[in-house]
Design a protein around this motif. Structure first.
Motif, PDB file in Angstrom:
ATOM      1  N   HIS A  62       0.999  -1.228  -0.148  1.00  0.00           N
ATOM      2  CA  HIS A  62       0.003   0.092  -0.049  1.00  0.00           C
ATOM      3  C   HIS A  62       0.732   1.181  -0.003  1.00  0.00           C
ATOM      4  N   ARG A  63       0.669   2.017  -1.125  1.00  0.00           N
ATOM      5  CA  ARG A  63       1.446   3.320  -1.080  1.00  0.00           C
ATOM      6  C   ARG A  63       0.979   4.457   0.123  1.00  0.00           C
ATOM      7  N   PRO A  64       1.878   5.310   0.344  1.00  0.00           N
ATOM      8  CA  PRO A  64       1.376   6.514   1.177  1.00  0.00           C
ATOM      9  C   PRO A  64      -0.045   7.118   0.960  1.00  0.00           C
ATOM     10  N   ASP A  65      -0.190   7.080  -0.452  1.00  0.00           N
ATOM     11  CA  ASP A  65      -1.514   7.842  -0.841  1.00  0.00           C
ATOM     12  C   ASP A  65      -2.764   6.668  -0.547  1.00  0.00           C
ATOM     13  N   GLY A  66      -2.652   5.514  -0.274  1.00  0.00           N
ATOM     14  CA  GLY A  66      -3.561   4.540  -0.061  1.00  0.00           C
ATOM     15  C   GLY A  66      -3.891   3.697  -1.065  1.00  0.00           C
ATOM     16  N   GLY A  67      -3.307   3.915  -2.207  1.00  0.00           N
ATOM     17  CA  GLY A  67      -3.641   2.830  -3.425  1.00  0.00           C
ATOM     18  C   GLY A  67      -2.512   1.850  -3.362  1.00  0.00           C
ATOM     19  N   PRO A  68      -2.805   0.774  -4.079  1.00  0.00           N
ATOM     20  CA  PRO A  68      -1.924  -0.399  -4.108  1.00  0.00           C
ATOM     21  C   PRO A  68      -0.407  -0.343  -5.105  1.00  0.00           C
ATOM     22  N   ASP A  69       0.384  -0.712  -4.650  1.00  0.00           N
ATOM     23  CA  ASP A  69       1.689  -0.624  -5.564  1.00  0.00           C
ATOM     24  C   ASP A  69       1.499  -1.847  -6.099  1.00  0.00           C
ATOM     25  N   GLN A  70       1.253  -1.957  -7.756  1.00  0.00           N
ATOM     26  CA  GLN A  70       0.943  -2.942  -8.350  1.00  0.00           C
ATOM     27  C   GLN A  70       2.095  -3.781  -8.495  1.00  0.00           C
ATOM     28  N   GLN A  71       3.325  -3.077  -8.796  1.00  0.00           N
ATOM     29  CA  GLN A  71       4.616  -4.215  -8.852  1.00  0.00           C
ATOM     30  C   GLN A  71       5.057  -4.899  -7.517  1.00  0.00           C
ATOM     31  N   LEU A  72       4.699  -4.292  -6.585  1.00  0.00           N
ATOM     32  CA  LEU A  72       5.166  -5.080  -5.308  1.00  0.00           C
ATOM     33  C   LEU A  72       3.865  -6.062  -4.992  1.00  0.00           C
ATOM     34  N   ALA A  73       2.675  -5.621  -5.357  1.00  0.00           N
ATOM     35  CA  ALA A  73       1.437  -6.417  -5.114  1.00  0.00           C
ATOM     36  C   ALA A  73       1.749  -7.773  -6.002  1.00  0.00           C
ATOM     37  N   SER A  74       2.345  -7.772  -7.091  1.00  0.00           N
ATOM     38  CA  SER A  74       2.482  -8.787  -7.937  1.00  0.00           C
ATOM     39  C   SER A  74       3.422  -9.597  -7.655  1.00  0.00           C
ATOM     40  N   ALA A  75       4.696  -9.109  -7.028  1.00  0.00           N
ATOM     41  CA  ALA A  75       5.781  -9.991  -6.325  1.00  0.00           C
ATOM     42  C   ALA A  75       5.232 -10.494  -5.339  1.00  0.00           C
ATOM     43  N   ALA A  76       4.180 -10.010  -4.300  1.00  0.00           N
ATOM     44  CA  ALA A  76       3.666 -10.668  -2.955  1.00  0.00           C
ATOM     45  C   ALA A  76       3.024 -11.903  -3.635  1.00  0.00           C
ATOM     46  N   ARG A  77       2.104 -11.735  -4.771  1.00  0.00           N
ATOM     47  CA  ARG A  77       1.546 -12.831  -5.061  1.00  0.00           C
ATOM     48  C   ARG A  77       2.395 -14.053  -5.523  1.00  0.00           C
ATOM     49  N   SER A  78       3.453 -13.704  -6.132  1.00  0.00           N
ATOM     50  CA  SER A  78       4.344 -14.543  -6.469  1.00  0.00           C
ATOM     51  C   SER A  78       5.282 -15.345  -5.318  1.00  0.00           C
ATOM     52  N   ALA A  79       5.164 -14.257  -4.147  1.00  0.00           N
ATOM     53  CA  ALA A  79       5.935 -14.996  -3.072  1.00  0.00           C
ATOM     54  C   ALA A  79       5.099 -16.050  -2.299  1.00  0.00           C
ATOM     55  N   TRP A  80       3.740 -15.609  -2.423  1.00  0.00           N
ATOM     56  CA  TRP A  80       2.324 -16.406  -1.639  1.00  0.00           C
ATOM     57  C   TRP A  80       2.721 -17.777  -2.325  1.00  0.00           C
ATOM     58  N   MET A  81       3.069 -17.812  -3.624  1.00  0.00           N
ATOM     59  CA  MET A  81       2.825 -19.076  -4.630  1.00  0.00           C
ATOM     60  C   MET A  81       4.256 -19.739  -4.239  1.00  0.00           C
ATOM     61  N   TRP A  82       5.292 -18.894  -3.805  1.00  0.00           N
ATOM     62  CA  TRP A  82       6.582 -19.724  -3.464  1.00  0.00           C
ATOM     63  C   TRP A  82       6.637 -20.447  -2.282  1.00  0.00           C
ATOM     64  N   VAL A  83       5.931 -19.724  -1.336  1.00  0.00           N
ATOM     65  CA  VAL A  83       5.637 -20.530   0.215  1.00  0.00           C
ATOM     66  C   VAL A  83       5.071 -21.696  -0.129  1.00  0.00           C
TER      67      VAL A  83
END
Length: 241
Positions: free
Chosen positions: A202-223
């Motif tokens: 989540h960016r300081p303006d409250g919106g999602p950071d799409q690049q980090l969100a995509s990486a987080a989904r990949s990390a979820w799959m990695w786990v």
């Protein structure tokens, strides 16, 4: 093992050597610092860290291990409370990649070393980390993780540049080699990356950071992909004042 991080320094130590360990025992990881204090007799090691909590924990562990040759004090690495030329060896593990101004830190190391003294650095290079299996999800998660570290002021590839930094700081006879150490486990790393990315999407303006969100989904799959092997690349650098 943490002792291995200081392994390349131990053969340099002789009775009477004055050693500074700057920032290597953050997070309660004191074993490498204590190994310096038991490498020769007599020897004196001064451990310096920026946070009082790390110093308190290091003192506790040193007392529990009955190592009386190491003292610990609070100090910023770019402003050491020491006279010039007081150290025979300055050792630091995992510091320069987190330093806002690594050249200022190296200037202090140069100042406190005696002429002819030895600088010994262990610096991470995430580009050479070994992970098996290394899937597309692992690579995507690590790209996001490295991006996040850079935003936090950490240089995940500092090991690539450390020899150049050391030479620019005025040291001579600079030599480096890469060595891999088993660090936290493969799944433990995956969970750490997942948690860090999830907390940062989540960016300081409250919106999602799409690049980090995509990486987080990949990390979820990695786990959830299962177990594997991980060893981190540390660039070991020796130089002379």
């Amino acid at each position: 093992m943490l002792e291995g991080y200081a392994g390349f320094v131990l053969p340099l130590l002789e009775p009477g050597t004055r050693v500074l360990d700057v920032g290597s025992f953050s997070g309660g990881r004191v074993a490498s610092t204590l190994s310096l204090g038991t490498a020769a007799h007599p020897i004196r090691v001064l451990g310096l860290a920026a946070h009082a909590a790390d110093v308190t924990e290091a003192r506790r562990q040193a007392e529990r291990a009955s190592v009386s040759t190491v003292e610990f004090v609070v100090s910023r690495p770019e402003s050491l409370p020491l006279c010039s030329g007081v150290a025979d060896v300055v050792f630091s593990h995992g510091l320069l990649e987190t330093a806002v101004a690594p050249m200022a830190v190296l200037a202090e190391f140069f100042r406190v070393l005696r002429p002819g003294g030895t600088l010994a650095l262990s610096t991470v290079d995430w580009s050479k980390a070994r992970l098996r299996p290394r899937t597309a999800n692992v690579d995507a998660a690590l790209r996001g993780w490295n991006l996040l570290q850079r935003r936090l002021g950490v240089d995940p590839f500092a090991g690539r540049r450390v020899a150049d930094w050391v030479q620019r700081a005025g040291f001579r006879d600079v030599r480096s080699r890469a060595r891999h150490h088993a660090d936290i486990g493969y799944l433990a790393l995956a969970r750490e990356v997942e948690a860090g990315l999830a907390a940062a999407i989540h960016r300081p303006d409250g919106g999602p950071d799409q690049q980090l969100a995509s990486a987080a989904r990949s990390a979820w799959m990695w786990v959830r992909d299962g177990s594997g092997d991980f060893s981190q690349c540390w660039v070991e650098t020796l130089a002379t004042r």
